[in-house]
Write an enzyme that holds these catalytic residues in place. Structure first.
Site, PDB file in Angstrom:
ATOM      1  N   LYS A   1       0.954  -1.169  -0.170  1.00  0.00           N
ATOM      2  CA  LYS A   1       0.107  -0.091  -0.021  1.00  0.00           C
ATOM      3  C   LYS A   1       0.784   1.331   0.008  1.00  0.00           C
ATOM      4  O   LYS A   1       2.021   1.052   0.141  1.00  0.00           O
ATOM      5  CB  LYS A   1      -0.708  -0.138   1.313  1.00  0.00           C
ATOM      6  CG  LYS A   1      -0.175  -0.194   2.700  1.00  0.00           C
ATOM      7  CD  LYS A   1      -0.850  -0.581   3.711  1.00  0.00           C
ATOM      8  CE  LYS A   1      -0.044  -0.614   5.067  1.00  0.00           C
ATOM      9  NZ  LYS A   1      -0.758  -1.236   6.040  1.00  0.00           N
TER      10      LYS A   1
ATOM     11  N   TYR B   1      16.957  29.666   8.462  1.00  0.00           N
ATOM     12  CA  TYR B   1      15.866  30.293   9.184  1.00  0.00           C
ATOM     13  C   TYR B   1      15.612  30.338  10.544  1.00  0.00           C
ATOM     14  O   TYR B   1      16.313  29.401  11.213  1.00  0.00           O
ATOM     15  CB  TYR B   1      14.507  29.570   8.612  1.00  0.00           C
ATOM     16  CG  TYR B   1      14.043  29.659   7.299  1.00  0.00           C
ATOM     17  CD1 TYR B   1      13.872  30.861   6.736  1.00  0.00           C
ATOM     18  CD2 TYR B   1      13.990  28.683   6.323  1.00  0.00           C
ATOM     19  CE1 TYR B   1      13.550  31.129   5.205  1.00  0.00           C
ATOM     20  CE2 TYR B   1      13.835  28.702   5.235  1.00  0.00           C
ATOM     21  CZ  TYR B   1      13.547  29.954   4.417  1.00  0.00           C
ATOM     22  OH  TYR B   1      12.954  30.355   3.301  1.00  0.00           O
TER      23      TYR B   1
HETATM   24  C1  LIG Z   1       0.269  -2.085   6.706  1.00  0.00           C
HETATM   25  C2  LIG Z   1      -0.373  -3.580   6.999  1.00  0.00           C
HETATM   26  C3  LIG Z   1       0.669  -4.619   7.279  1.00  0.00           C
HETATM   27  C4  LIG Z   1       1.825  -4.502   7.190  1.00  0.00           C
HETATM   28  O1  LIG Z   1       2.662  -4.177   8.284  1.00  0.00           O
HETATM   29  P1  LIG Z   1       4.312  -3.901   8.415  1.00  0.00           P
HETATM   30  O2  LIG Z   1       4.240  -3.707   9.734  1.00  0.00           O
HETATM   31  O3  LIG Z   1       4.392  -2.975   7.410  1.00  0.00           O
HETATM   32  O4  LIG Z   1       4.862  -5.235   8.118  1.00  0.00           O
HETATM   33  C5  LIG Z   1      -0.157  -5.760   7.640  1.00  0.00           C
HETATM   34  N1  LIG Z   1      -1.617  -5.959   7.730  1.00  0.00           N
HETATM   35  C6  LIG Z   1      -2.083  -4.848   7.549  1.00  0.00           C
HETATM   36  C7  LIG Z   1      -3.531  -5.027   7.895  1.00  0.00           C
HETATM   37  C8  LIG Z   1      -1.705  -3.760   7.282  1.00  0.00           C
HETATM   38  O5  LIG Z   1      -2.837  -2.565   7.236  1.00  0.00           O
END
Ligand SMILES: *Cc1c(COP(=O)(O)O)cnc(C)c1O
Length: 359
Positions: free
Chosen positions: A35, A255
């Site tokens: 994702k 800054y």
């Molecule tokens: C993002 C996500 C993962 C992956 O988690 P990591 O900590 O990046 O391994 C697994 N399951 C769900 C439902 C997620 O939203």
């Protein structure tokens, strides 16, 4: 030279990290979580490099359709399911799987006509208290879905761990026990483990693991870096020195002028800033690598540039490469210094940063 910021993506490292998942969870199938544009690495690029994964996890129908349009035929799971009825036609047409976590979604599913049954995961909230059905409803939701001809016969079951990144936290065991008792007697493949579960909690592996961050060569734990987990960093963020300037003792830098030269000194300017995703919250003293040597960020990070202390590196020159994180400078360490986690830094790389593939 054109503006020199780059994110190099090491595809060989990405594939090696998938092998680490296989080695850690040899009996499980791998739902590779990609994702948020593949955690900032590029969605399609990552899916193509990880074609040996058994399925992909994304956060939206838009992300799933990008993969389908690129010819990715793997099962794709929408980890938050759908948000409104209008998505169901695409979900059905493109054979996407959805996570169902709320009564709201069940009602949409029950009242919307779809062409072809869709495959679903029931998500149980076993203690994360974010999304998921209460454990005591698991069996009744399962039975209710069983009788619904809009979903395929195979119902899968999942939950998500809240504290697995802390190896000493017994909450993970409690979540696991709650999950197993809530689905007792229900037939279906199960999934619990995120990256931390894959590496530290073998009892959570079951039929499907769901690694994300470890695929990108980042430790999911609070107290370690990639190398200690046998992982290889995938993204290396670099830019170059675009100026070196001499200032006097007492001169303020950047800054707000919060950082004052303690002596006459050389200050380097690197072409990267928060407009590229390098956090503005990075404190003075944070390391960057120039010619393989650590030097410190000084002054406030601005949108397109940051300043570094070159007192320890008199030979540094305009054009020298500067590594902000990656192969030689752990993103875990950089994230901790800026008060965040590697996930946020990786996803936060902005559109204007060119990606260069390697391996
Ligand atoms: C993002 C996500 C993962 C992956 O988690 P990591 O900590 O990046 O391994 C697994 N399951 C769900 C439902 C997620 O939203």
């Amino acid at each position: 030279m054109t503006r020199p910021v780059r994110a190099a993506i090491d595809l060989k490292a990405l594939r090696a990290n998938l092998q680490c998942v296989r080695a850690a969870a040899p009996l499980a199938r791998v739902l590779a979580v990609i994702k948020a544009n593949g955690y900032g690495h590029g969605l399609t690029r990552v899916a193509e490099a990880l074609h040996d994964a058994d399925a992909f996890g994304v956060a939206s129908v838009e992300e799933a359709l990008v993969l389908r349009e690129a010819g990715i035929a793997h099962p794709i799971v929408m980890l938050e399911g759908f948000f409104e009825a209008g998505e169901l036609a695409e979900i059905s047409r493109h054979r996407l799987s959805v996570v169902l976590h709320h009564e709201h979604q069940l009602q949409i599913l029950e009242r919307t006509d779809i062409a072809r049954p869709i495959s679903v995961w029931i998500k149980i909230d076993t203690g994360m208290h974010r999304i998921g059905f209460p454990p005591e409803l698991a069996a009744s939701i399962y039975q209710r879905l069983r009788g619904n001809n809009k979903i395929t016969a195979r119902i899968r079951l999942m939950t998500h761990l809240a504290n697995a990144d802390d190896r000493s936290d017994e909450y993970t065991e409690r979540q696991l026990t709650t999950f197993l008792s809530s689905i007792d007697g229900l037939d279906g493949e199960r999934s619990v483990a995120n990256s931390a579960g894959v590496l530290a909690w073998p009892q959570t592996h079951m039929e499907w693991v769901r690694p994300g961050i470890m695929l990108f060569g980042v430790s999911p734990f609070l107290d370690s870096v990639a190398q200690q987990e046998g992982l290889s960093p995938v993204m290396t963020l670099t830019s170059r020195l675009i100026a070196t300037n001499r200032f006097r003792r007492g001169d303020p830098i950047g800054y707000g002028g919060g950082w004052i030269c303690p002596e006459d000194m050389t200050v380097g300017v690197v072409a990267i800033g928060y407009g590229d995703g390098y956090p503005r919250s990075m404190p003075a003293g944070a390391p960057v690598l120039v010619r393989g040597q650590r030097v410190s960020v000084i002054g406030r990070v601005s949108m397109d540039m940051l300043c570094i202390d070159l007192r320890g590196l008199p030979q540094a020159q305009i054009g020298d490469e500067v590594e902000l994180w990656g192969r030689n400078l752990p993103v875990e360490e950089v994230a901790r210094l800026s008060g965040t986690i590697p996930y946020e830094l990786l996803c936060g790389i902005t559109q204007r940063v060119p990606i260069v593939e390697q391996g």
